[in-house]
Motif scaffolding. Structure first.
Motif, PDB file in Angstrom:
ATOM      1  N   GLY A   4       0.808  -1.208   0.000  1.00  0.00           N
ATOM      2  CA  GLY A   4       0.000   0.000   0.000  1.00  0.00           C
ATOM      3  C   GLY A   4       0.845   1.263   0.000  1.00  0.00           C
ATOM      4  N   VAL A   5       2.115   1.134  -0.356  1.00  0.00           N
ATOM      5  CA  VAL A   5       3.035   2.270  -0.390  1.00  0.00           C
ATOM      6  C   VAL A   5       3.264   2.659  -1.852  1.00  0.00           C
ATOM      7  N   PRO A   6       2.786   3.822  -2.279  1.00  0.00           N
ATOM      8  CA  PRO A   6       2.920   4.225  -3.676  1.00  0.00           C
ATOM      9  C   PRO A   6       4.374   4.534  -4.043  1.00  0.00           C
ATOM     10  N   PRO A   7       4.685   4.556  -5.347  1.00  0.00           N
ATOM     11  CA  PRO A   7       6.071   4.752  -5.792  1.00  0.00           C
ATOM     12  C   PRO A   7       6.753   5.979  -5.223  1.00  0.00           C
ATOM     13  N   GLU A   8       5.986   7.059  -5.095  1.00  0.00           N
ATOM     14  CA  GLU A   8       6.591   8.301  -4.601  1.00  0.00           C
ATOM     15  C   GLU A   8       6.918   8.248  -3.121  1.00  0.00           C
ATOM     16  N   GLN A   9       6.504   7.176  -2.422  1.00  0.00           N
ATOM     17  CA  GLN A   9       6.819   7.019  -1.008  1.00  0.00           C
ATOM     18  C   GLN A   9       7.807   5.882  -0.768  1.00  0.00           C
ATOM     19  N   VAL A  10       8.578   5.583  -1.798  1.00  0.00           N
ATOM     20  CA  VAL A  10       9.640   4.586  -1.697  1.00  0.00           C
ATOM     21  C   VAL A  10      10.980   5.290  -1.804  1.00  0.00           C
ATOM     22  N   VAL A  11      11.808   5.094  -0.800  1.00  0.00           N
ATOM     23  CA  VAL A  11      13.167   5.652  -0.789  1.00  0.00           C
ATOM     24  C   VAL A  11      14.131   4.475  -0.804  1.00  0.00           C
ATOM     25  N   GLY A  12      15.079   4.497  -1.726  1.00  0.00           N
ATOM     26  CA  GLY A  12      16.004   3.382  -1.815  1.00  0.00           C
ATOM     27  C   GLY A  12      17.279   3.756  -2.528  1.00  0.00           C
ATOM     28  N   SER A  13      18.143   2.770  -2.691  1.00  0.00           N
ATOM     29  CA  SER A  13      19.400   2.977  -3.396  1.00  0.00           C
ATOM     30  C   SER A  13      19.137   3.069  -4.902  1.00  0.00           C
ATOM     31  N   SER A  14      20.077   3.659  -5.614  1.00  0.00           N
ATOM     32  CA  SER A  14      19.861   3.840  -7.049  1.00  0.00           C
ATOM     33  C   SER A  14      21.174   3.846  -7.810  1.00  0.00           C
ATOM     34  N   ILE A  15      21.069   3.501  -9.090  1.00  0.00           N
ATOM     35  CA  ILE A  15      22.192   3.699  -9.993  1.00  0.00           C
ATOM     36  C   ILE A  15      21.833   4.877 -10.896  1.00  0.00           C
ATOM     37  N   LYS A  16      22.816   5.438 -11.538  1.00  0.00           N
ATOM     38  CA  LYS A  16      22.573   6.618 -12.350  1.00  0.00           C
ATOM     39  C   LYS A  16      21.827   6.255 -13.630  1.00  0.00           C
ATOM     40  N   THR A  17      20.982   7.164 -14.057  1.00  0.00           N
ATOM     41  CA  THR A  17      20.271   7.013 -15.322  1.00  0.00           C
ATOM     42  C   THR A  17      20.467   8.271 -16.145  1.00  0.00           C
ATOM     43  N   LYS A  18      20.290   8.114 -17.449  1.00  0.00           N
ATOM     44  CA  LYS A  18      20.379   9.292 -18.321  1.00  0.00           C
ATOM     45  C   LYS A  18      19.200   9.294 -19.287  1.00  0.00           C
ATOM     46  N   PHE A  19      18.775  10.484 -19.634  1.00  0.00           N
ATOM     47  CA  PHE A  19      17.715  10.653 -20.613  1.00  0.00           C
ATOM     48  C   PHE A  19      18.314  10.589 -22.001  1.00  0.00           C
ATOM     49  N   GLN A  20      17.611   9.894 -22.902  1.00  0.00           N
ATOM     50  CA  GLN A  20      18.067   9.843 -24.287  1.00  0.00           C
ATOM     51  C   GLN A  20      16.880   9.611 -25.210  1.00  0.00           C
ATOM     52  N   MET A  21      17.072   9.941 -26.481  1.00  0.00           N
ATOM     53  CA  MET A  21      16.070   9.681 -27.509  1.00  0.00           C
ATOM     54  C   MET A  21      16.537   8.496 -28.339  1.00  0.00           C
ATOM     55  N   ARG A  22      15.633   7.516 -28.529  1.00  0.00           N
ATOM     56  CA  ARG A  22      15.960   6.370 -29.361  1.00  0.00           C
ATOM     57  C   ARG A  22      14.786   6.097 -30.286  1.00  0.00           C
ATOM     58  N   ASP A  23      15.072   6.133 -31.563  1.00  0.00           N
ATOM     59  CA  ASP A  23      14.041   5.941 -32.577  1.00  0.00           C
ATOM     60  C   ASP A  23      12.886   6.916 -32.380  1.00  0.00           C
ATOM     61  N   GLY A  24      13.251   8.137 -32.017  1.00  0.00           N
ATOM     62  CA  GLY A  24      12.250   9.178 -31.862  1.00  0.00           C
ATOM     63  C   GLY A  24      11.445   9.105 -30.589  1.00  0.00           C
ATOM     64  N   ARG A  25      11.846   8.230 -29.666  1.00  0.00           N
ATOM     65  CA  ARG A  25      11.104   8.082 -28.417  1.00  0.00           C
ATOM     66  C   ARG A  25      12.016   8.363 -27.226  1.00  0.00           C
ATOM     67  N   PRO A  26      11.504   9.102 -26.220  1.00  0.00           N
ATOM     68  CA  PRO A  26      12.325   9.391 -25.041  1.00  0.00           C
ATOM     69  C   PRO A  26      12.377   8.182 -24.109  1.00  0.00           C
ATOM     70  N   GLU A  27      13.537   7.995 -23.477  1.00  0.00           N
ATOM     71  CA  GLU A  27      13.686   6.896 -22.527  1.00  0.00           C
ATOM     72  C   GLU A  27      14.751   7.247 -21.496  1.00  0.00           C
ATOM     73  N   LEU A  28      14.726   6.520 -20.395  1.00  0.00           N
ATOM     74  CA  LEU A  28      15.755   6.630 -19.370  1.00  0.00           C
ATOM     75  C   LEU A  28      16.607   5.370 -19.423  1.00  0.00           C
ATOM     76  N   PHE A  29      17.907   5.550 -19.513  1.00  0.00           N
ATOM     77  CA  PHE A  29      18.845   4.430 -19.676  1.00  0.00           C
ATOM     78  C   PHE A  29      19.667   4.279 -18.405  1.00  0.00           C
TER      79      PHE A  29
END
Length: 333
Positions: A205-230
């Motif tokens: 019952g804990v929504p995504p915005e109420q989850v705090v955790g470890s992370s790896i780095k991501t970057k924004f990019q366009m691939r085949d005309g579509r935005p994504e996080l890598f």
């Protein structure tokens, strides 16, 4: 080992839907039915009554009723090894055909052979190599699908059940009881934020915005005309030990009035929460039931409880004796 595993995402679940748990907590005369009556249960009830009763000297406005929960060993099983480590080892095996060199290269060789002792001996460097090889080089959507597919089929070796059924029923009830009492509940875990978010709302019952955790780095990019996080092969943040108060401050922005953990990795979160004046609750889940679950504290590689157990006596935190305080541990009992 623990510092690296803190970057690994965790998964969890329960047969009791969080909405059902919340409704049960709100309507039942006994909001924590899986808890045995006694001092431990009463300390929770007394705390909630004190901070939610208007006119009480300990009253806390709803906006400030923040409760943070560790995940591994606090909300679900972490033995015989962290579930996320199981995920990593399975991912190494799944990717091995694309990397024939792994069969002769550590730490991949140890991972493929199930040699946990050698794997542990490779230390932080070895575990980091496994983490980067299995968690990066893909989009966030691709990674989420891998997680969802794995958790749907993986089974715990002892209980022979999906890992999502190994959440602790008493803690599910506690989450529901707190929310029914005007609290906002957060997961603050060493596990990866990208791994927990897909299932945390369904399970706890804990929504995504109420989850705090470890992370790896991501970057924004366009691939085949579509935005994504890598997802990149670089750690961004470790939400464990001293990182937990930092993560709480950065992601939540309010100091909790209640914190729940089970190991030394939660020590600083409990200190940050309880050493702030006013009515506060710090609680530690002590694993004491080898028959129904596991018994461990100071002498274990996973979920070591040593300094935090000593601090609990000094700082007057509530310590849950799992064997004596919990009537039921799992929903399937």
């Amino acid at each position: 080992m623990l510092s690296v595993l803190a970057a690994l995402p965790l998964v969890s679940g329960s047969l009791l839907h969080p909405e059902a748990a919340s409704a049960q907590a709100a309507s039942s005369a006994n909001p924590l039915p899986s808890w045995n009556d006694g001092a431990t249960k009463q300390s929770i009830l007394d705390f909630v009554a004190a901070v939610t009763r208007e006119g009480s000297p300990d009253f806390v406005p709803p906006a400030e009723r923040i409760a943070t929960f560790d995940n591994d060993g606090t909300l679900w099983v972490e033995h015989p090894m962290y579930t996320q480590l199981v995920f990593v080892l399975d991912r190494v095996k799944a990717l091995a055909p694309q990397h024939p060199e792994w069969k002769d290269t550590q730490p991949f060789k140890a991972a493929l052979e199930g040699d946990v002792k050698t794997l542990a001996e490779t230390g932080e460097h070895g575990l980091m190599a496994l983490l980067m090889a299995t968690h990066s080089g893909m989009t966030t959507d691709e990674f989420q699908k891998i997680v969802v597919d794995w958790i749907a089929t993986a089974r715990d070796p002892r209980f022979k059940r999906p890992y999502t059924e190994l959440a602790y029923l008493p803690m599910i009830e506690l989450l529901g009881f707190l929310r029914a009492s005007g609290f906002k509940t957060f997961i603050v875990s060493g596990g990866g934020i990208e791994f927990m978010r897909p299932w945390a709302e369904r399970v706890y019952g804990v929504p995504p915005e109420q989850v705090v955790g470890s992370s790896i780095k991501t970057k924004f990019q366009m691939r085949d005309g579509r935005p994504e996080l890598f997802r990149l092969d670089e750690i961004n943040f470790i939400d464990d030990n001293v990182g937990k108060p930092v993560g709480i401050n950065e992601y939540i922005g309010r100091r909790p009035i209640a914190a729940f953990g089970n190991s030394d990795g939660d020590l600083e979160m409990l200190q940050w929460t309880t050493m702030a004046g006013g009515r506060r609750l710090g609680l530690i889940v002590h694993h004491t039931d080898a028959e129904r679950e596991y018994a461990y504290d100071r002498d274990t590689s996973f979920g070591r409880l040593d300094k935090a157990l000593d601090a609990a006596a000094i700082d007057k935190w509530t310590v849950v004796d799992m064997k004596n305080d919990w009537r039921r541990i799992f929903a399937f009992e």
